[in-house]
Design an enzyme around this catalytic site. Sequence first.
Site, short mmCIF file in Angstrom:
data_model
loop_
_atom_site.label_atom_id
_atom_site.label_comp_id
_atom_site.label_asym_id
_atom_site.label_seq_id
_atom_site.Cartn_x
_atom_site.Cartn_y
_atom_site.Cartn_z
N ASP A 483 -0.41 -0.19 16.70
CA ASP A 483 0.08 -0.55 15.37
C ASP A 483 0.47 -2.03 15.31
OD1 ASP A 483 0.89 -0.07 12.76
OD2 ASP A 483 2.19 1.61 13.26
N ASP A 553 -1.70 4.03 5.00
CA ASP A 553 -0.54 4.94 5.03
C ASP A 553 -0.49 5.80 3.78
OD1 ASP A 553 0.44 4.31 7.49
OD2 ASP A 553 1.94 2.89 6.79
C1 DGJ Z 1 2.79 2.31 10.33
C2 DGJ Z 1 1.65 3.27 10.51
O1 DGJ Z 1 0.65 3.02 9.57
C3 DGJ Z 1 2.14 4.69 10.44
O2 DGJ Z 1 1.08 5.57 10.55
C4 DGJ Z 1 3.16 4.92 11.51
O3 DGJ Z 1 2.54 4.83 12.76
C5 DGJ Z 1 4.28 3.92 11.38
N1 DGJ Z 1 3.80 2.58 11.33
C6 DGJ Z 1 5.26 4.06 12.51
O4 DGJ Z 1 6.23 3.10 12.48
#
Ligand code: DGJ
Length: 728
Positions: A483, A553
Site C-alpha cells: 500500500d 477503495d
Molecule cells: C488503503 C487501501 O486501499 C485499503 O484497502 C486498506 O488496505 C487501507 N489502506 C489500510 O490502511
Amino acid sequence: MPISFSEDKKIFKLDTAGSTYVIRVNGLGFPEHLYYGAPIPDVNLPGFAKRCRYASFSATVPEAEGDYFDGFTPDTWPLEIGCSGCADMRTAQLQIRNADGNAATDMRYVSHRIYAGKPALPGLPALYEEKPGDCSTLEIETADPVTGAKAILIYTVFERFPAMTRSMIVENASDRPFEIERALSFCLDMNSDAYDLISLYGRHAQERDYMRRPLAHGIQGIYSRRGSSSHAHNPFMALISRGGDEDHGEAYGFNLVYSANFTGLVDVDYNNSARVVMGINPDDFGWTLAPGERFYTPEAVLVYSAEGLGGMSRAFHRLYNHNLVRGEWKYKKRPLLVNNWEGTGMTFDDEKLVAIAKWAKETGLEMFVMDDGWFGTRDDDRSALGDWVVNEKKLKGGIGSLVSRVKAMGLKFGIWYEPEMISPDSDIYRAHPDWCVHVPGRARSLGRFQCVMDMTRADVRDYLFNIMSEVLANNDIDYLKWDFNRNITEAGSALLPPERQKEFYHRFILGTYELMDRITKAFPHLLMEGCSGGGGRYDPGMLYYSPQIWCSDNTDALSRVDIQFGSSLCYPASVQGAHVSASSRSSYETKRNVAMWGTFGYELDPAKISEEARAEIREQIADYHAYYDTIHYGDLYRLICPWDDPYRCAWEFVNEEKTQALVTVLTKFYKEKRNFFLRLKGLDPERYYRRKDTGDVCSGALLMNAGVSLFDFPIGDGESKMLCFEAV
Ligand code: DGJ
C-alpha cells in the site's frame, strides 16, 4: 525484419502487427517523423515532412537559411526529438543546462543499430520479450556537436501486437558535467490535430474517470507532482479521430511505465500539428550527469488501432498480459480471497481473523488476507508504520501461529504492508528521524497522520528489506498487499547534497522499484497486489512487480463500475483487484457481477451480514471458476459505456476461441419501458450460441447484428444480469 533501413533514402520503417511508423534522417541530420498509422508498404513518403509554405517568424539552422520561405525550419518539422534552446520552439522532449550555463541543444543523427529483442532499462520497470522473436529494436544515436551531449532514441516494435515502446538514454560524452532539466520518454509529431484527447482523471475512491476533449491550439495534458502516478491523472492518454468511438476511428494510446511524477502533453502548433510528449515531470526535476554517465528515461507504450478505442484497449490488454506482467503468477490462477479491511478495520485479534478464515473456507474461498493493523502499536492510523513487527496483543502467538491456523484449514495466507511510510509515532521514527522525507527547517506535513520513508537511501531500503524478510521468510506467506497512502511533500533527502535535491522524486521511485525487485526475487512465490489508497498507483510500472493492483477503495458496485470502465481503457481485467463488500447499495448479485470484472474476492466480516447473503455468496463462487479464463485472458468489449449512457451500461468478455461470451448488463437508473436489444460483439458470425439461462440458441450473426432481447431483464435501479453464451 519488422524494422528496415533504406540506406539511400535514409528512412527507417517500423512495422508492428497492426501499424507502421516511418522516420527519415533529413539532409541536415535531424531525425524526422513521417508517418504513424495503419500498415503501409511504402518507404517513399513525398512531402510528408512539410508542415507549411511559410514559417511564421520561426528561425532556422544556419545551413538551411536559403530555404526559409519553404518552411524549412526545425520549428515546423515533425521531429523525433525536440530540444530546447535552438530553433524548435515547441514543447521540448529534452532540455539540458550545459556547462556554459545555457540550454541550447541541437541533436543530430550519428548512427543507428537495429537488433532482435528488447533492452532492459537499468533500475526501471519495462516491457520485455516473452518469446524470442517477439520484439525488434531500433536505437538512433544523436549528438550535439557543441556540448557533447548524446541522446539515444530507443524504439521497440512488437510483432504480435500493434504496439511499440519508446524511451531515451541521455549520455554525457563531454569532459564537463551538465544538468538534465527535462528528459521525456518520447516525442511524436502527428500530421494533424483532428483528434480528441482522452484521459483518465479522478480522486480517492473515484479513480480513472473518462474525459474526452477536442484538441485545441496550445498545450493540453495530464500530470502528477504528487510523488506517485496518483489518483488525479493516470499516466495514460489517447488520441482518437474526431467522431471515433469504441469501434471506429483511429486511436493512439500512450501509457507511461512509471509510478512517480509524470507529464503527458499534446502541443498543437500554428501549423495544426500535434506534438505528443510523455515522461518524467520536469517540474522540480533535475539530474546532474557527470562525464561518461548515462540517464535512462522510463519507457512509454504506444498502441495504434484502426478499430477505435475498443481495438486499442484489447491490444493493451494482450500486450500487458504477455509482455509486462511477470513471475510465477503471470498465468497462474489467482486465489479467490477474502480481505478483512472493510469488515474489521484495525479492530481485530487472532480469533476474529480465524473466524473470517473459517467462513472463507466453508464458502469455497482460497485465501485469507490480513490487512492493516497487525504490527507495532497500531489501533488506528495515527501510529506504528515502519514498526513491521507483529503486535502480539492482537495476534497471540505471533504471525506464525495465525498463519499455521489458517493454513491448517487449507487456505493461502496474505499480509498487508505499507513499506514506504513511517508514522511519527513509531519506534523507528524515534530512532531515525532522518529516515523520513523532509527538508531542513520546515515542518513535515502529515497525510493520514503519516510521513514518507526516504526511499532514496540505501540504509532505509536495507532496513525495510530485512524487517519484511524476517516475516516473509519465517512464515508461509503467499500474498503481499503493498500500500501507499499519501502524497509526497517537502521533497528532500538528508543524504543528497543541495545541488542534487532535484533528483529526489526520481531517486525515490528508483528506490521503491529496487526494494520491490529485491522482494520479488527473494520471494518468487509471493503474489503481490499493488495498492495506493485503492488505485492511486495504478500504472504499468507497478504491474511489472505486482501482477494485480487494488483498483479502488470504492466498493459500491454502482459507482465502481465507472472506475472499471475507465481503467479498462488500457489495463486488462487480470490486473484489476475487485471485491464484493458489504457496502449498502445494490444486491449481492450486482456486487458480484461488477467484481467479476477483475481478480475477484470478498472484503467483509461474515459475522455482520445476513444468512441469506452468506448463502448467496456460496453460490457465487462457482461462476468465478467457470469464467475465469474468459475474463482474465479473453477480449473485452465495452458494449454500453457510462460516458455514453448514464442509465445503463454493459460489457462483454469473449474467449480467444470465441466459444464463450460473458455479457453483463447493469441498470443504474431505470428509465425505459420499451424492449431493449443489446448487440453483442466479437462472436463468430457463423457459429450458434446457446444462452445458458434460457437455452435459446441463436447465431453469432443474429446476436451481433440484431442483438439479444432483454425484454425480461430486471429493470430496477442498480439491478444487473450476467448472461453466458456458449458455442453449440
Ligand atoms: C488503503 C487501501 O486501499 C485499503 O484497502 C486498506 O488496505 C487501507 N489502506 C489500510 O490502511
